[in-house]
Design an enzyme around this catalytic site. Structure first.
Site, PDB file in Angstrom:
ATOM      1  N   TYR A 147       0.844  -1.191   0.000  1.00 14.53           N
ATOM      2  CA  TYR A 147       0.000   0.000   0.000  1.00 14.53           C
ATOM      3  C   TYR A 147       0.887   1.251   0.000  1.00 14.53           C
ATOM      4  O   TYR A 147       1.611   1.489   0.967  1.00 14.53           O
ATOM      5  CB  TYR A 147      -0.886   0.026   1.263  1.00 14.53           C
ATOM      6  CG  TYR A 147      -1.915  -1.096   1.357  1.00 14.53           C
ATOM      7  CD1 TYR A 147      -2.294  -1.844   0.244  1.00 14.53           C
ATOM      8  CD2 TYR A 147      -2.516  -1.396   2.576  1.00 14.53           C
ATOM      9  CE1 TYR A 147      -3.238  -2.847   0.340  1.00 14.53           C
ATOM     10  CE2 TYR A 147      -3.469  -2.410   2.681  1.00 14.53           C
ATOM     11  CZ  TYR A 147      -3.827  -3.133   1.558  1.00 14.53           C
ATOM     12  OH  TYR A 147      -4.765  -4.137   1.663  1.00 14.53           O
ATOM     13  N   LYS A 178      -1.212  -7.957  -2.861  1.00 12.39           N
ATOM     14  CA  LYS A 178      -2.563  -7.439  -2.658  1.00 12.39           C
ATOM     15  C   LYS A 178      -2.425  -5.939  -2.791  1.00 12.39           C
ATOM     16  O   LYS A 178      -1.696  -5.307  -2.009  1.00 12.39           O
ATOM     17  CB  LYS A 178      -2.983  -7.842  -1.240  1.00 12.39           C
ATOM     18  CG  LYS A 178      -4.353  -7.473  -0.778  1.00 12.39           C
ATOM     19  CD  LYS A 178      -4.610  -8.297   0.490  1.00 12.39           C
ATOM     20  CE  LYS A 178      -5.943  -8.056   1.116  1.00 12.39           C
ATOM     21  NZ  LYS A 178      -6.010  -6.928   2.011  1.00 12.39           N
TER      22      LYS A 178
END
Ligand code: FBP
Length: 253
Positions: A147, A178
């Site tokens: 992220y 992810k």
């Protein structure tokens, strides 16, 4: 070395994970209704035929290892975590569980969050470097949540930084990454291409209208993503199982 460690988590070469680390990351306010109870979530994972469940150590110890759930849904043990209480612009998420202990808890993969662009990014690269090697030695998959976040990051969801996050996953040896949505099928395709042989899954994000999340999932699958890890858009839904069925159709049909 290829992606064999991911085999327990794939069906038709696709993945649908139920993420349940929000009690740590955001606090119980996220766990509305029945979702405060880990057994409700584990039942949902089994009934909904999720191909993986993401838990922190304590929940795996008390609700997963040695239970019926262990036989029915493979575990991704999240090794690090942080709260949202301190207002820190350059985050670091510390490790609270070892790869060896994750294996003892029945995990077939480990997860680790890297905040790309944080002033602490080098610590997270070093942590993940060790975790990836230990996981592979123990025949487990290493999954990186990547992220972009920090004072140097202007737009956490820009296509450029999302593709950069994806590339970092490949370069660090993640079996799967992810990442967050970056706006369109076309821009997400660039991220998938940047990840090369590292598989890409979408991070669900905060609860939105059904149509919006379903469209987003459809567009990342078309862009070449392997699947999704979804949390709030399912367990904050009034009918989590019905929502699961809709997501499942998009990913596997
Ligand atoms: P959601 O599908 O609910 O977004 O879950 C995905 C996830 O990565 C969780 O694993 C994690 O708790 C949360 O998002 C972290 O989100 P953020 O860092 O944006 O607060």
């Amino acid at each position: 070395m290829n992606n064999n460690f991911l085999q327990p988590f794939l069906y038709k070469d696709k993945a649908m994970f139920l993420a349940y680390d929000h009690g740590f990351e955001h606090g119980p306010k996220d766990l509305i209704g029945k979702s405060i109870n880990p057994e409700f979530i584990l039942d949902l994972a089994v009934k909904g035929e999720y191909t993986g469940i993401i838990l922190q150590k304590g929940i795996a110890e008390k609700y997963y290892i040695g239970t019926k759930y262990q036989k029915n849904v493979p575990l991704i043990l999240k090794l690090n975590g942080k709260t949202n209480i301190p207002q820190i612009s350059d985050p670091y998420s510390s490790i609270n569980c070892s790869v060896e202990y994750a294996k003892k808890l029945g995990a077939k993969a480990v997860g680790y969050t890297i905040y790309l662009g944080s002033k602490c990014e080098e610590k997270m690269f070093a942590d993940f470097g060790k975790i990836q090697e230990q996981a592979h030695q123990l025949k487990m998959a290493a999954i990186a949540w990547i992220y972009p976040r920090g004072s140097a990051v202007e737009n956490e969801n820009s296509p450029e930084i999302t593709a950069y996050a994806a590339r970092i996953g490949l370069e660090l040896g993640a079996d799967m990454i992810k990442i967050k949505y970056c706006g369109s099928e076309e821009t997400f395709r660039k991220a998938v291409q940047s990840a090369g042989k590292t598989k890409v899954i979408l991070s669900g994000g905060p609860k939105v209208e059904d149509e919006e999340i379903l469209k987003r999932i459809e567009s990342v699958i078309k862009a070449g993503a392997t699947g999704v890890a979804v949390g709030r858009n399912v367990f904050q839904h009034q009918d989590p199982l019905a929502m699961t069925e809709k997501i499942k159709k998009i990913i596997f049909d």
